[in-house]
Write a protein that holds these residues in place. Structure first.
Motif, PDB file in Angstrom:
ATOM      1  N   GLY A   1       9.362   3.780   8.703  1.00 44.57           N
ATOM      2  CA  GLY A   1       9.746   4.132   7.337  1.00 44.57           C
ATOM      3  C   GLY A   1       8.573   4.023   6.380  1.00 44.57           C
ATOM      4  N   LEU A   2       7.698   3.043   6.607  1.00 44.68           N
ATOM      5  CA  LEU A   2       6.502   2.899   5.777  1.00 44.68           C
ATOM      6  C   LEU A   2       5.594   4.101   5.918  1.00 44.68           C
ATOM      7  N   VAL A   3       5.401   4.574   7.143  1.00 43.68           N
ATOM      8  CA  VAL A   3       4.548   5.732   7.386  1.00 43.68           C
ATOM      9  C   VAL A   3       5.101   6.959   6.665  1.00 43.68           C
ATOM     10  N   VAL A   4       6.402   7.140   6.724  1.00 45.55           N
ATOM     11  CA  VAL A   4       7.028   8.279   6.041  1.00 45.55           C
ATOM     12  C   VAL A   4       6.836   8.174   4.537  1.00 45.55           C
ATOM     13  N   ALA A   5       7.050   6.956   3.982  1.00 47.62           N
ATOM     14  CA  ALA A   5       6.899   6.763   2.543  1.00 47.62           C
ATOM     15  C   ALA A   5       5.462   6.989   2.087  1.00 47.62           C
ATOM     16  N   ALA A   6       4.504   6.500   2.882  1.00 49.51           N
ATOM     17  CA  ALA A   6       3.099   6.648   2.513  1.00 49.51           C
ATOM     18  C   ALA A   6       2.627   8.091   2.593  1.00 49.51           C
ATOM     19  N   ALA A   7       3.297   8.891   3.423  1.00 42.14           N
ATOM     20  CA  ALA A   7       2.856  10.275   3.638  1.00 42.14           C
ATOM     21  C   ALA A   7       3.616  11.287   2.793  1.00 42.14           C
ATOM     22  N   THR A   8       4.762  10.895   2.231  1.00 45.31           N
ATOM     23  CA  THR A   8       5.605  11.890   1.564  1.00 45.31           C
ATOM     24  C   THR A   8       5.898  11.584   0.099  1.00 45.31           C
ATOM     25  N   THR A   9       5.857  10.322  -0.321  1.00 46.37           N
ATOM     26  CA  THR A   9       6.197   9.993  -1.701  1.00 46.37           C
ATOM     27  C   THR A   9       4.937   9.918  -2.556  1.00 46.37           C
ATOM     28  N   ALA A  10       5.114  10.170  -3.862  1.00 43.87           N
ATOM     29  CA  ALA A  10       3.973  10.132  -4.773  1.00 43.87           C
ATOM     30  C   ALA A  10       3.385   8.725  -4.867  1.00 43.87           C
ATOM     31  N   GLU A  11       4.243   7.723  -4.937  1.00 45.59           N
ATOM     32  CA  GLU A  11       3.756   6.354  -5.022  1.00 45.59           C
ATOM     33  C   GLU A  11       3.063   5.939  -3.729  1.00 45.59           C
ATOM     34  N   GLY A  12       3.608   6.368  -2.581  1.00 43.76           N
ATOM     35  CA  GLY A  12       2.992   6.032  -1.308  1.00 43.76           C
ATOM     36  C   GLY A  12       1.633   6.684  -1.136  1.00 43.76           C
TER      37      GLY A  12
ATOM     38  N   VAL B   1       0.835  -1.202   0.000  1.00 43.20           N
ATOM     39  CA  VAL B   1       0.000   0.000   0.000  1.00 43.20           C
ATOM     40  C   VAL B   1       0.867   1.247   0.000  1.00 43.20           C
ATOM     41  N   GLY B   2       1.958   1.230   0.753  1.00 47.31           N
ATOM     42  CA  GLY B   2       2.858   2.382   0.819  1.00 47.31           C
ATOM     43  C   GLY B   2       3.896   2.411  -0.277  1.00 47.31           C
ATOM     44  N   GLY B   3       3.819   1.483  -1.234  1.00 48.16           N
ATOM     45  CA  GLY B   3       4.759   1.481  -2.335  1.00 48.16           C
ATOM     46  C   GLY B   3       6.098   0.866  -2.012  1.00 48.16           C
ATOM     47  N   LEU B   4       6.182   0.063  -0.942  1.00 50.90           N
ATOM     48  CA  LEU B   4       7.439  -0.563  -0.541  1.00 50.90           C
ATOM     49  C   LEU B   4       7.350  -2.075  -0.682  1.00 50.90           C
ATOM     50  N   ASP B   5       8.505  -2.718  -0.806  1.00 51.73           N
ATOM     51  CA  ASP B   5       8.544  -4.177  -0.823  1.00 51.73           C
ATOM     52  C   ASP B   5       8.315  -4.719   0.580  1.00 51.73           C
ATOM     53  N   GLN B   6       7.624  -5.848   0.637  1.00 54.56           N
ATOM     54  CA  GLN B   6       7.328  -6.459   1.930  1.00 54.56           C
ATOM     55  C   GLN B   6       8.574  -7.113   2.505  1.00 54.56           C
ATOM     56  N   PRO B   7       8.962  -6.773   3.746  1.00 53.42           N
ATOM     57  CA  PRO B   7      10.109  -7.448   4.376  1.00 53.42           C
ATOM     58  C   PRO B   7       9.830  -8.926   4.569  1.00 53.42           C
TER      59      PRO B   7
ATOM     60  N   GLY C   1      -3.525   8.611 -14.018  1.00 50.78           N
ATOM     61  CA  GLY C   1      -2.123   8.307 -14.265  1.00 50.78           C
ATOM     62  C   GLY C   1      -1.287   8.218 -13.003  1.00 50.78           C
ATOM     63  N   LEU C   2      -1.802   7.548 -11.992  1.00 51.35           N
ATOM     64  CA  LEU C   2      -1.118   7.484 -10.704  1.00 51.35           C
ATOM     65  C   LEU C   2       0.145   6.620 -10.792  1.00 51.35           C
ATOM     66  N   PRO C   3       1.222   7.044 -10.159  1.00 53.94           N
ATOM     67  CA  PRO C   3       2.490   6.290 -10.217  1.00 53.94           C
ATOM     68  C   PRO C   3       2.522   5.132  -9.228  1.00 53.94           C
ATOM     69  N   VAL C   4       1.791   4.081  -9.545  1.00 56.10           N
ATOM     70  CA  VAL C   4       1.737   2.916  -8.655  1.00 56.10           C
ATOM     71  C   VAL C   4       2.157   1.671  -9.415  1.00 56.10           C
TER      72      VAL C   4
END
Length: 501
Positions: A166-177, A148-154, A222-225
């Protein structure tokens, strides 16, 4: 007297589908197909394997298991409950070995069914199963929040917890997140609201509506996902190689085979018990259903696909859509095959964040928090088994957590069954001790404490004639106490229970 003659076709066990029920089964099969498509793909992606392999398992569940005897309304396919298990096996042994594990599990299921052990799965504590499903749900949610946040699952549970900031930061700040988070929320909201849709429109699966709407939104804006990667169905097949077969008899792979077989069997047969309560058709024959599931998994293993179980979501949709015979589940497999042959490119439009949202909802359903709270109010010990099993699965792995939960449930039951009443009546020169219930080693500390606190200098009569069960440990302990008391300060009379038989 009228004699009913059966045709050779009926006697041979080949299913008969009357024309009167064909329309109902056809409509139900389309509903089940629409439910199955996003779930087959979502389970495959979450398991770390090509999306096509999830569809292959769904096809086998319909065209192979659907034709076999066992259950009438139950629909089989890849299950969210096995996602954690498959992902772990692929990470540990590699995708090439997955087919060997699934095929071995299928053969083991067939052996269990032919050995008439299918009905024994009904004896597993419901609290352990509920805890197992809750643990799977927790691990599933914990893993799917990352796509959901645009990251690979550990890969490891500890890393999934430590990576949340780090997931919270990515979901709140990056376009993909941000895009993935928005699509996931949209998917969950649509599924929640669609349940309230009245009339025939409500028969359309909410999961399908949510996937179509969210995928369309991603395409329009055109969302970057990340999107689902789709290839040829035939090229995705992964039959076991000679090297993969070479690892079958190693302890880790054999452990995975046994784990897959037991978990898949338990989930299928518990699903059967639930589905049987929803319809009036012939009930499940558990041993035959276990053989059918084994055959399906053997075929899936030969093709290198995902393992299968009977899936409660698809099965309940099948019943609610008005299915009358097995034809509905067979046709749903045919529609899946037709879909991947004719329209494989459609899957490539689905964002992985949308599929992650589907599985997060599936994980949330597996938690069944309301039932756990209600259980805690009525039976705290049973609720403790649920929580203990779930937490241990999250902390260790599925097999260790489930076995530990089962051991706890057995121990709890043994302790509760060994109820022992001890009453003393004190007279002027003697004490009468009356025992009742089951005198086992589990109650030995309490029994000895009571006997050792009896006043000195009095004759003691210990009446155990009403004890239903006296194990060796208790018998020896009481006899040893009596011998010691006779040597020190008084006489003791023991009235033992009559010999059994």
């Amino acid at each position: 007297m009228t004699t009913r003659l059966e045709s050779p076709r009926a006697r041979s066990g080949v299913p008969r589908w009357p024309k009167a029920t064909f329309g109902a089964d056809l409509g139900a099969s389309l509903v089940v197909f629409l439910v199955a498509v996003p779930l087959c793909v979502g389970v495959a992606v979450a398991s770390g394997v090509p999306a096509e392999l999830g569809i292959v398992t769904g096809i086998v569940g319909g065209l192979v298991v659907g034709l076999l005897p066992g259950s009438t309304m139950q629909v089989s396919g890849p299950a969210a409950g096995l996602t954690v298990l498959v992902a772990g096996a692929v990470h540990q042994h590699g995708l090439a070995t997955l087919g060997v594990i699934v095929l071995g599990a299928g053969v083991l299921q067939i052996a269990l069914g032919l050995g008439r052990l299918g009905t024994w799965f009904r004896a597993i504590s419901p609290s352990v199963v509920q805890g197992m499903l809750a643990g799977i749900g927790l691990v599933l949610i914990l893993g799917q929040i990352y796509p959901v946040g645009g990251l690979d699952q550990p890969a490891r549970t500890a890393e999934k917890f430590s990576g949340i900031p780090g997931l919270v930061v990515a979901a709140a700040t990056t376009a993909e997140g941000l895009s993935g988070l928005g699509l996931a929320v949209l998917t969950l909201v649509i599924m929640a609201l669609w349940k309230k849709t009245p009339g025939r429109l409500g028969m359309v699966p909410g999961a399908l509506v949510a996937v179509v709407a969210a995928s369309a939104a991603a395409a329009v804006f055109g969302l970057p996902v990340a999107k689902v990667e789709v290839g040829s169905l035939l090229s995705a097949l992964n039959p076991p190689t000679a090297d993969a077969w070479g690892g079958l008899f190693t302890l880790p792979v054999l452990g995975s085979v046994v784990t897959f077989a037991l978990i898949a069997s338990a989930e299928s047969l518990f699903s059967a018990a639930a589905v049987d309560r929803m319809h009036d058709a012939p009930k499940t024959r558990y041993n035959k259903e276990l053989v059918a599931q084994g055959v399906g998994n053997a075929v899936c293993g030969f093709l290198g696909a995902l393992p299968m179980t009977a899936v409660i979501v698809r099965s309940s949709a099948n019943v609610q859509a008005g299915a009358r015979t097995k034809l509905s589940r067979v046709l749903h497999g045919f529609w899946l095959l037709l879909f991947v042959v004719a329209l494989p490119g459609v899957l490539a439009f689905i964002p992985t964040a949308v599929l992650a949202a589907l599985l997060i909802q599936a994980g949330w359903k597996l938690l069944e928090l309301r039932q756990v709270v209600a259980l805690a109010r009525e039976h705290r010990s049973e609720a403790f088994v649920v929580v203990f099993t779930a937490v241990l699965i999250v902390a260790t792995d599925l097999l260790i957590g489930t076995l530990a939960g089962l051991a706890l449930a057995i121990g709890k039951t043994a302790f509760e069954m060994s109820r022992l009443s001890v009453r003393s009546e004190h007279g002027a020169d003697q004490v009468r001790v009356q025992l009742g219930g089951n005198a086992t080693f589990l109650r030995l500390p309490r029994l000895l404490d009571h006997l050792e606190q009896l006043p000195a200098g009095k004759h003691v009569h210990v009446d155990m004639t009403t004890v239903r069960h006296l194990d060796r440990a208790c018998r020896q302990a009481v006899e040893h106490w009596a011998a010691q008391r006779r040597r020190v300060d008084g006489s003791v009379e023991l009235a033992m229970p009559a010999p059994a038989g």
